[in-house]
Design a protein around this motif. Structure first.
Motif, short mmCIF file in Angstrom:
data_model
loop_
_atom_site.label_atom_id
_atom_site.label_comp_id
_atom_site.label_asym_id
_atom_site.label_seq_id
_atom_site.Cartn_x
_atom_site.Cartn_y
_atom_site.Cartn_z
N GLY A 62 54.66 -24.62 -85.66
CA GLY A 62 55.33 -25.83 -85.20
C GLY A 62 56.61 -26.10 -85.96
O GLY A 62 57.63 -26.48 -85.37
N ILE A 63 56.60 -25.88 -87.25
CA ILE A 63 57.80 -26.08 -88.06
C ILE A 63 58.86 -25.06 -87.67
O ILE A 63 60.04 -25.40 -87.51
CB ILE A 63 57.46 -25.99 -89.56
N ASN A 64 58.46 -23.80 -87.51
CA ASN A 64 59.41 -22.76 -87.12
C ASN A 64 59.98 -23.02 -85.73
O ASN A 64 61.17 -22.81 -85.49
CB ASN A 64 58.76 -21.37 -87.17
N GLU A 65 59.14 -23.49 -84.82
CA GLU A 65 59.60 -23.80 -83.47
C GLU A 65 60.60 -24.95 -83.48
O GLU A 65 61.62 -24.90 -82.81
CB GLU A 65 58.39 -24.15 -82.59
N LYS A 66 60.33 -25.95 -84.28
CA LYS A 66 61.23 -27.09 -84.39
C LYS A 66 62.57 -26.65 -84.97
O LYS A 66 63.64 -27.05 -84.49
CB LYS A 66 60.61 -28.17 -85.27
N ASP A 67 62.53 -25.81 -86.00
CA ASP A 67 63.76 -25.32 -86.63
C ASP A 67 64.58 -24.49 -85.65
O ASP A 67 65.80 -24.59 -85.59
CB ASP A 67 63.45 -24.50 -87.88
N SER A 68 63.91 -23.63 -84.87
CA SER A 68 64.64 -22.78 -83.92
C SER A 68 65.25 -23.61 -82.80
O SER A 68 66.36 -23.34 -82.35
CB SER A 68 63.73 -21.70 -83.35
N LYS A 69 64.58 -24.68 -82.37
CA LYS A 69 65.14 -25.56 -81.35
C LYS A 69 66.36 -26.30 -81.89
O LYS A 69 67.34 -26.49 -81.18
CB LYS A 69 64.09 -26.56 -80.86
N GLN A 70 66.30 -26.72 -83.14
CA GLN A 70 67.43 -27.44 -83.73
C GLN A 70 68.63 -26.51 -83.87
O GLN A 70 69.76 -26.92 -83.62
CB GLN A 70 67.05 -28.02 -85.09
N THR A 71 68.45 -25.27 -84.25
CA THR A 71 69.56 -24.35 -84.40
C THR A 71 70.15 -24.00 -83.05
O THR A 71 71.36 -23.86 -82.90
CB THR A 71 69.15 -23.07 -85.15
N GLN A 72 69.31 -23.88 -82.02
CA GLN A 72 69.81 -23.61 -80.68
C GLN A 72 70.62 -24.79 -80.15
O GLN A 72 71.66 -24.62 -79.53
CB GLN A 72 68.67 -23.30 -79.72
N ALA A 73 70.12 -26.00 -80.41
CA ALA A 73 70.82 -27.19 -79.94
C ALA A 73 72.15 -27.36 -80.65
O ALA A 73 73.16 -27.73 -80.02
CB ALA A 73 69.95 -28.42 -80.15
N SER A 74 72.19 -27.10 -81.94
CA SER A 74 73.44 -27.25 -82.67
C SER A 74 74.44 -26.17 -82.29
O SER A 74 75.64 -26.41 -82.25
CB SER A 74 73.19 -27.24 -84.17
N SER A 75 73.99 -24.96 -81.98
CA SER A 75 74.92 -23.90 -81.60
C SER A 75 75.45 -24.13 -80.18
O SER A 75 76.59 -23.83 -79.88
CB SER A 75 74.24 -22.52 -81.71
N SER A 76 74.64 -24.68 -79.29
CA SER A 76 75.10 -24.94 -77.92
C SER A 76 76.01 -26.17 -77.87
O SER A 76 76.91 -26.23 -77.05
CB SER A 76 73.92 -25.12 -76.97
#
Length: 79
Positions: A62-76
């Protein structure tokens, strides 16, 4: 605080107390029931450890999934 720690060490069973405990278990359960009892304890410990590891893995995922979503959102949003 020191007196509480000393009290805890005093209340721990020593060698002769452990011998009495083992003899009492042997008398109560008998020689044939002790292996079954220990097998049951082993299964319980194994199930507990499996459940603990599953919960830990779910939390980490869950923590890794949250981190990956945040990095995707910030890059987009940077585009």
């Amino acid at each position: 605080m020191l007196s509480i720690v000393n009290l805890l060490f005093i209340s721990m069973p020593g060698g002769s107390e452990w011998l009495l405990i083992v003899l009492a278990v042997l008398v109560l359960f008998g020689g044939r029931k002790i292996p079954e009892f220990m097998r049951g304890i082993g299964r319980g410990i194994r199930e507990f450890n499996d459940a603990k590891n599953n919960v830990k893995k779910e939390i980490e995922d869950g923590i890794n999934e949250k981190d990956s979503k945040q990095t995707q959102a910030s890059s987009s949003s940077a585009r």
